[in-house]
Design an enzyme around this catalytic site. Structure first.
Site, PDB file in Angstrom:
ATOM      1  N   GLY A  41     -69.086  36.477 120.359  1.00 28.73           N
ATOM      2  CA  GLY A  41     -69.092  37.368 119.204  1.00 28.73           C
ATOM      3  C   GLY A  41     -70.491  37.505 118.633  1.00 28.73           C
ATOM      4  N   GLY A  43     -71.058  39.340 115.487  1.00 29.30           N
ATOM      5  CA  GLY A  43     -71.027  39.896 114.139  1.00 29.30           C
ATOM      6  C   GLY A  43     -72.034  39.128 113.316  1.00 29.30           C
ATOM      7  N   LEU A  44     -71.863  39.136 112.012  1.00 27.10           N
ATOM      8  CA  LEU A  44     -72.835  38.428 111.175  1.00 27.10           C
ATOM      9  C   LEU A  44     -72.966  36.978 111.593  1.00 27.10           C
ATOM     10  CD1 LEU A  44     -72.131  39.708 107.577  1.00 27.10           C
ATOM     11  CD2 LEU A  44     -74.028  40.263 109.087  1.00 27.10           C
ATOM     12  N   ALA A  45     -71.833  36.291 111.757  1.00 28.32           N
ATOM     13  CA  ALA A  45     -71.886  34.865 112.066  1.00 28.32           C
ATOM     14  C   ALA A  45     -72.427  34.632 113.470  1.00 28.32           C
ATOM     15  CB  ALA A  45     -70.502  34.254 111.914  1.00 28.32           C
ATOM     16  N   HIS A 267     -56.376  44.421 100.899  1.00 28.29           N
ATOM     17  CA  HIS A 267     -57.425  45.002 100.051  1.00 28.29           C
ATOM     18  C   HIS A 267     -56.817  46.098  99.187  1.00 28.29           C
ATOM     19  CE1 HIS A 267     -61.101  46.884  98.782  1.00 28.29           C
ATOM     20  NE2 HIS A 267     -61.785  45.889  99.295  1.00 28.29           N
ATOM     21  N   ARG A 332     -58.674  40.708  94.352  1.00 33.30           N
ATOM     22  CA  ARG A 332     -58.004  41.600  95.297  1.00 33.30           C
ATOM     23  C   ARG A 332     -56.516  41.377  95.409  1.00 33.30           C
ATOM     24  NH1 ARG A 332     -62.484  41.631 100.144  1.00 33.30           N
ATOM     25  NH2 ARG A 332     -63.952  42.915  98.997  1.00 33.30           N
ATOM     26  N   GLU A 427     -65.228  34.598 109.815  1.00 33.13           N
ATOM     27  CA  GLU A 427     -63.817  34.865 109.527  1.00 33.13           C
ATOM     28  C   GLU A 427     -62.895  34.143 110.500  1.00 33.13           C
ATOM     29  OE1 GLU A 427     -62.895  39.035 109.320  1.00 33.13           O
ATOM     30  OE2 GLU A 427     -60.788  38.690 108.852  1.00 33.13           O
ATOM     31  N   ARG A 437     -59.964  35.615  99.337  1.00 29.90           N
ATOM     32  CA  ARG A 437     -61.422  35.732  99.359  1.00 29.90           C
ATOM     33  C   ARG A 437     -61.863  36.731  98.293  1.00 29.90           C
ATOM     34  NH1 ARG A 437     -64.799  39.297 101.325  1.00 29.90           N
ATOM     35  NH2 ARG A 437     -63.369  40.416 102.684  1.00 29.90           N
ATOM     36  N   LEU A 443     -69.509  38.452 103.784  1.00 29.06           N
ATOM     37  CA  LEU A 443     -70.846  38.567 104.351  1.00 29.06           C
ATOM     38  C   LEU A 443     -71.601  37.271 104.098  1.00 29.06           C
ATOM     39  CD1 LEU A 443     -71.761  42.210 103.277  1.00 29.06           C
ATOM     40  CD2 LEU A 443     -70.689  41.413 105.360  1.00 29.06           C
TER      41      LEU A 443
END
Lengths: 640, 257, 248
Positions: A41, A43-45, A267, A332, A427, A437, A443
């Site tokens: 992966g 993504g950000l992580a 959400h 949320r 995530e 969350r 992020l």
């Protein structure tokens, strides 16, 4: 039974992380290049972890199923990233961010993890700014902030409505730098289909090249999964279409515990469903709630009227009414449930009656159209593209949608799962958000895990393994895993049934949304638990996967992922059934206060439920990691 | 040397050369027009100007060779870029090409450029080398002399040349395409050399169009004026004068010239 | 509404491709173009045919995965959106719609409508970054950045890397993409130390990939789903010129 040791360092909360870093074993720089780390992966992580591990000197292999490591769904996060910088001088601090996050998570996260997250948050901003992320700025040249749900301070940094994109491109750029340096090797169009466990340690992966169908074994000293959440189990969600749970699910089936699968986030501000053909739901950033006011008509008879024709007195600004101190910025889970409630009362607006108004008329009057355009222009554009409606003139219609999963693979303080050598970031793990969350925290967590936490903790494991001692890919464990992968592909292609993968996925998603969505109850969950296995059985018998496994076959890719969703959906419902309380994103109708607020049961459920796979024919085992609150007092979460 | 290699090999370097050579040619074309507009003064002005340019052989050839080199550079770069641009899309789209924000001139630079080159060739043979067989008129260009000074009579030559309407028409087409080429070329020149930003991008575009219009009208004004009769009497006078002069001149002089 | 789709089908790069015509079932004008392809694919699957392969992911116009040239225009008839944000209300009932893959030598065809865009990654790897080690950054407020510079950098940074600029350009030039990345970093103070080295490396990688040159037709700007401005190309041209003179 799995051993769940959280490995939370001793000492005062505020010093745990720095002490841990100091006390952790290190890998000698000359030895680092002898360790290979697989990161799945980007993504950000994943991208930030790959880049940083590469910088540290480890040899990294990064796998993505996309055509490029710049496309992961982190890119779609709009609103922003939280950090305890207190640049606004409004009383923010590491401790406040920590507290807000713990409280936002309904007291179901580990104190030490959350504190660390708040602590490194400030460093993330420094890092991203240095990488050239064009955050919004004030005229003085300093960074601007906005406020976000669940907080009373302004601590959210943003880059227009494209914060996730900018942060991801920053991490991708860092990854490119390491690709150029040769420390990271990237494999695109390559999907992980199994985890290889040798003597109880994660030592490799089996991947499939999506373009050629080739199945390849890769060995490593440690495996890092940063493959995102599992929300697409619901079919309709704000996730990207390709986002899937296969990597974490196969790791689960190899022995990694799956924690709190029932913690799923809905959400509150998405564009309502318009028809049966719909492939995904689009989120409107929560930041809209800063200036937009949410309402429905007081009288169900008004719900089809032109909103302008409904006078102020006939409108119910229900969030402001119910939660006067947070108003439209209530967290949320609470906002989503409130929307469901008013729609259940028959006051929902739009064609389907599944929608509420998010109205900018006041904001436009107060700030002027130009200011509103500057703040939210691109969101209004997206809304216009999708619905063909002009939100500057008529209120937006929004409805909650599946958006994020707080649950995920269980990890300890080092982000290592109960399988030694298997690390899980972002995530994909369960660690920091508890049962809910807060906005702009995903992020933060992804980048915290990738840039700062994993690079600091991976050596605690690698220092215990001898350098250059990876098992060869000829090891029987690799052969066994590869054979399993091949078998599954063969089975799916051989079935040639009468229903498409998509039709099954839709049915499963609908079932989950109805019985394990915004509100859950015992009867519904039990019903789902009966119907899912039957549907899964039908899937195995009657699915139609055209094409071959020798080239690009998108149906085949999807078929494997949906097969995993069936199993995961069952675990999700099982976990939801067993957690006999309401907390955060998990709302059990049996457990609520008379006013409809969630009722936690701290006496029996202040713990992490980590499910352990027991084989295809036995139910999974529910392991428990108690949550100890030393710093904060567990309180009823109130945003009134 | 590395600089030169990068200049000639990289796409951006080639665009600089394209733009730079184009810029020089634009300046020439403007200068050429300003000089030629003396056509609207009494004939002596243009003839004196012609004599000025022709009389210094060293400077004349230096300028000519430089211009020739610049034209060649412009053409060679255009063809190289064209070839590599074509290679970048080996399989064409099936849908008929649509422009999407691209002006016609920007999409036809090569064609307009090649026609302008053909026109340039004709123009040089016509008025500079003075190949009599292509001027379509019985007037022998190279014999034209200004009465009084004996300078070469450029004015009379222009009149004689443009009185042939197909030639005037071809000139019209030539300068038309040149202007068309420059509506895009001048703006692109600033873009390629990096001299464009949001503030003056619109100004550049307008200026490019303005310049192209100026060139078009300027260059067209001369043949148009001739077709409307300007210089007709003067030409007759010069032709008669020259006939008398040649009749008086000792045999062989013309050959020597 | 219903439409007739004329879609490019090609098994792989080595087999010749052709257009195949499909009649769609009844469609809803609020469907996205990709949702329509989903519907057609469902139908094909049930008929025992292989579905049309096409790239897509986020379906909200930000990941840059979706492509397609629809009636000759990348990302369909609407301006400023990606294919996934193109809705059927942009077409008329009964229209014949021509769907082709992006065509450019550096974007090799994979299957049907899917092409490889790894050339962009290689350009980015050549220099599309600011070299900063994790953890070594100064405080975010150490360098103030003028709001105008930050905004312009953001304008450039909005690029989603979809490749529509290449697809539409008559020269298959990647300059809009490359210039957006070059400009984002070049406009910010953090990007200054590597500014010229970066532009030289990225431009030269772009050339090695075989993209064409810019002839300033402006069609890239016109189809860009993020409306990236042509001005950034001028900026890159300027920076590359300086880089040449400096020997960067």
């Amino acid at each position: 039974m799995a051993k769940l040791e959280s490995h939370i360092p001793a000492g005062p909360l505020a010093q745990k992380w720095s002490r841990h870093l100091f006390e952790s074993k290190l890998v000698n720089p000359a030895n680092k290049r002898k360790y290979e780390v697989i990161v799945v992966g980007a993504g950000l992580a994943g991208a930030s972890a790959s880049a940083t591990l590469g910088e540290l000197g480890y040899r990294v292999k990064t796998f993505v199923y996309h055509d490029s490591p710049r496309r992961a769904h982190s890119i779609a996060a709009q609103g922003g990233i939280n950090a305890a910088k207190n640049y606004q001088n409004d009383g923010d601090s590491v401790h406040r961010l920590f507290y807000d996050t713990i409280k936002g998570g309904d007291f179901r996260a580990r104190e030490a993890n959350v504190y660390r997250l708040a602590e490194v948050s400030a460093q993330i901003i420094d890092q991203c700014v240095a990488q050239g992320v064009p955050f919004a700025r004030e005229y003085g040249g300093l960074l601007d902030n906005r406020s976000f749900g669940g907080a009373q301070v302004s601590r959210t940094f943003y880059a227009r409505g494209q914060t996730g994109q900018q942060l991801l491109l920053g991490a991708y750029a860092a990854l490119c730098k390491e690709l150029a340096a040769g420390s990271v090797e990237s494999f695109s169009h390559t999907e992980m289909l199994d985890l290889v466990v040798v003597d109880g340690h994660a030592k490799g992966v089996i991947v499939r090249n999506l373009l050629t169908g080739e199945i390849v074994r890769h060995a490593a000293d440690a495996v890092v999964l940063a493959t995102g959440g599992y929300g697409n189990v619901f079919n309709l969600s704000t996730y990207a279409r390709q986002s899937n749970a296969t990597a974490i699910w196969r790791a689960y089936k190899r022995g990694a515990c799956f924690a709190n699968p029932c913690y799923t986030q809905i959400h509150p501000t998405c564009i309502p469903v318009s028809g049966d053909y719909q492939s995904k739901l689009t989120l409107m950033s929560e930041s809209l709630r800063n200036d937009g006011r949410i309402w429905v008509p007081k009288d169900p008879a008004d719900r089809r009227k032109d909103p302008h024709a409904i006078p102020e007195s006939a409108r119910d600004y229900y969030l402001e009414r119910k939660y006067p101190s947070f108003g439209n910025l209530a967290p949320r889970d609470i906002s989503s449930r409130a929307a469901k409630q008013v729609c259940d009362e028959g006051r929902g607006v739009g064609e389907s009656g599944l929608g509420v108004y998010l109205d900018f008329a006041d904001a436009i009057q107060r700030l002027g159209v130009e200011k509103v355009r500057e703040r939210y222009g691109n969101l209004f554009d997206i809304y216009h593209e999708i619905t063909n409606e002009d939100a500057y003139r008529v209120p937006m219609r929004i409805f909650p949608a599946m958006h994020y999963t707080m649950g995920g693979l269980w990890v300890d303080y080092n982000l290592m799962s109960n399988l030694p050598g298997l690390f899980v970031l972002g995530e994909a793990n369960f660690s920091d958000h508890g049962a809910n969350r807060l906005g702009a925290s995903a992020l933060m967590q992804g980048l915290a895990d990738g840039y700062f936490v994993l690079p600091g903790t991976i050596s605690t494991y690698l220092a215990t393994v001898k350098p250059d001692q990876r098992p060869p890919t000829t090891h029987p464990a690799f052969a066994e895993a590869e054979e399993q992968v091949r078998q599954q592909i063969r089975r799916l292609l051989a079935c040639r049934g009468r229903r498409t993968v998509q039709s099954f996925h839709k049915e499963l998603g609908r079932l989950l949304w109805d019985h394990c969505g915004m509100a859950r109850n015992e009867a519904g969950l039990k019903q789902a638990l009966e119907r899912i296995p039957a549907l899964r059985e039908e899937y195995a018998q009657n699915v139609n996967v055209p094409g071959s496994d020798q080239d690009l076959n998108q149906s085949l890719e999807r078929a494997g992922r949906v097969a995993d969703y069936f199993e995961l959906a069952e675990l999700l419902c099982r976990d939801a059934l067993e957690r006999r309380e309401s907390c955060g994103g998990h709302f059990r109708e049996e457990f609520q206060y008379p006013d409809g607020e969630a009722r936690r049961d701290d006496e029996h459920f202040a713990h992490v439920a980590a499910w352990e796979y027991q084989g295809p024919d036995r139910p999974p085992l529910r392991n428990v990691e108690p949550l100890v609150y030393a710093e904060v007092k567990m309180a009823t979460r109130s945003y009134k | 040397m590395k600089l030169l290699a990068r200049l000639f090999r990289s796409t951006l370097g080639q665009k600089y050369l394209m733009a730079g050579s184009g810029g020089v040619l634009v300046l020439f074309v403007v200068g050429h027009l300003v000089g030629n507009l003396q056509f609207f003064l009494p004939p002596a002005a243009l003839n004196r100007y012609g004599h000025l340019l022709q009389s210094n052989v060293e400077v004349l050839w230096l300028v000519r060779l430089t211009l020739l080199a610049v034209v060649l550079l412009h053409i060679v770069m255009a063809i190289r870029l064209w070839a590599s641009n074509r290679a970048a899309r080996p399989v064409a789209y099936a849908s008929s090409a649509t422009s999407y924000g691209a002006s016609l001139s920007s999409r036809t630079m090569l064609v307009s450029g090649l026609v302008v080159v053909a026109f340039l060739g004709y123009h040089l043979l016509h008025f500079t080398v003075r190949v009599e067989s292509i001027n379509g008129t019985p007037v022998a260009f190279h014999q034209l002399r200004e009465p009084g000074t004996g300078y070469y009579d450029v004015f009379a030559m222009v009149v004689a040349g443009f009185q042939v309407w197909p030639v005037a028409l071809f000139y019209g087409v030539g300068v038309g395409l040149l202007s068309f080429h420059l509506t895009h070329g001048v703006a692109a020149l600033f873009q390629s050399l990096g001299g464009r930003n949001p503030v003056y991008a619109p100004v550049i575009r307008k200026a490019a169009h303005g310049l192209a219009a100026f060139l078009l009208l300027g260059y067209l004004s001369i043949p148009t004026a001739v077709l409307f009769g300007r210089g007709n009497d003067y030409l007759k006078h010069v032709v008669e004068h020259n006939a008398r002069r040649l009749a008086q001149a000792p045999p062989g002089e013309e050959v020597a010239r | 509404m219903k439409v007739k789709l004329k879609v490019w089908r090609q098994r792989n790069a080595d087999t010749p491709g052709r257009f195949v015509v499909y009649d769609t079932p009844e469609l809803n004008p609020n469907m996205s173009f990709l949702e329509m392809l989903d519907v057609v694919n469902e139908q094909l699957t049930l008929q025992g045919e292989e579905p049309i392969a096409f790239d897509h992911d986020c379906r909200e116009g930000i990941c840059g995965t979706c492509s397609l040239v629809i009636n000759g225009k990348p990302h369909g008839p609407q301006r400023g959106v990606a294919t996934c944000q193109t809705y059927l209300r942009s077409f008329r009932d009964g229209d014949e719609i021509l769907v082709e893959p992006f065509r450019a030598r550096p974007f090799p065809l994979v299957k049907d409508l899917v092409v490889g865009r790894q050339a962009f990654d290689r350009i980015m790897t050549a220099g599309g970054f600011i070299s900063v080690r994790t953890g070594s950054a100064p405080d975010a407020h150490a360098i103030p950045v003028p709001k105008e510079a930050a905004e312009r950098a953001m304008d450039a940074a909005a690029c989603i890397g979809c490749g529509a600029c290449v697809a539409v350009c008559k020269n298959a030039s990647a300059m809009l993409f490359v210039s957006a990345k070059v400009s984002q970093f070049g406009l910010l103070p953090q990007g200054q130390p590597e500014r010229y080295r970066r532009v030289a490396a990225m431009v030269e990688q772009m050339d090695r990939e075989g993209f064409g040159a810019c002839t300033v037709t402006g069609s890239c700007e016109a189809v860009c789903p993020k409306r990236i401005s042509l001005d950034f190309i001028a900026r890159m041209n300027r920076d590359y010129g300086v880089a040449l003179l400096r020997g960067a």
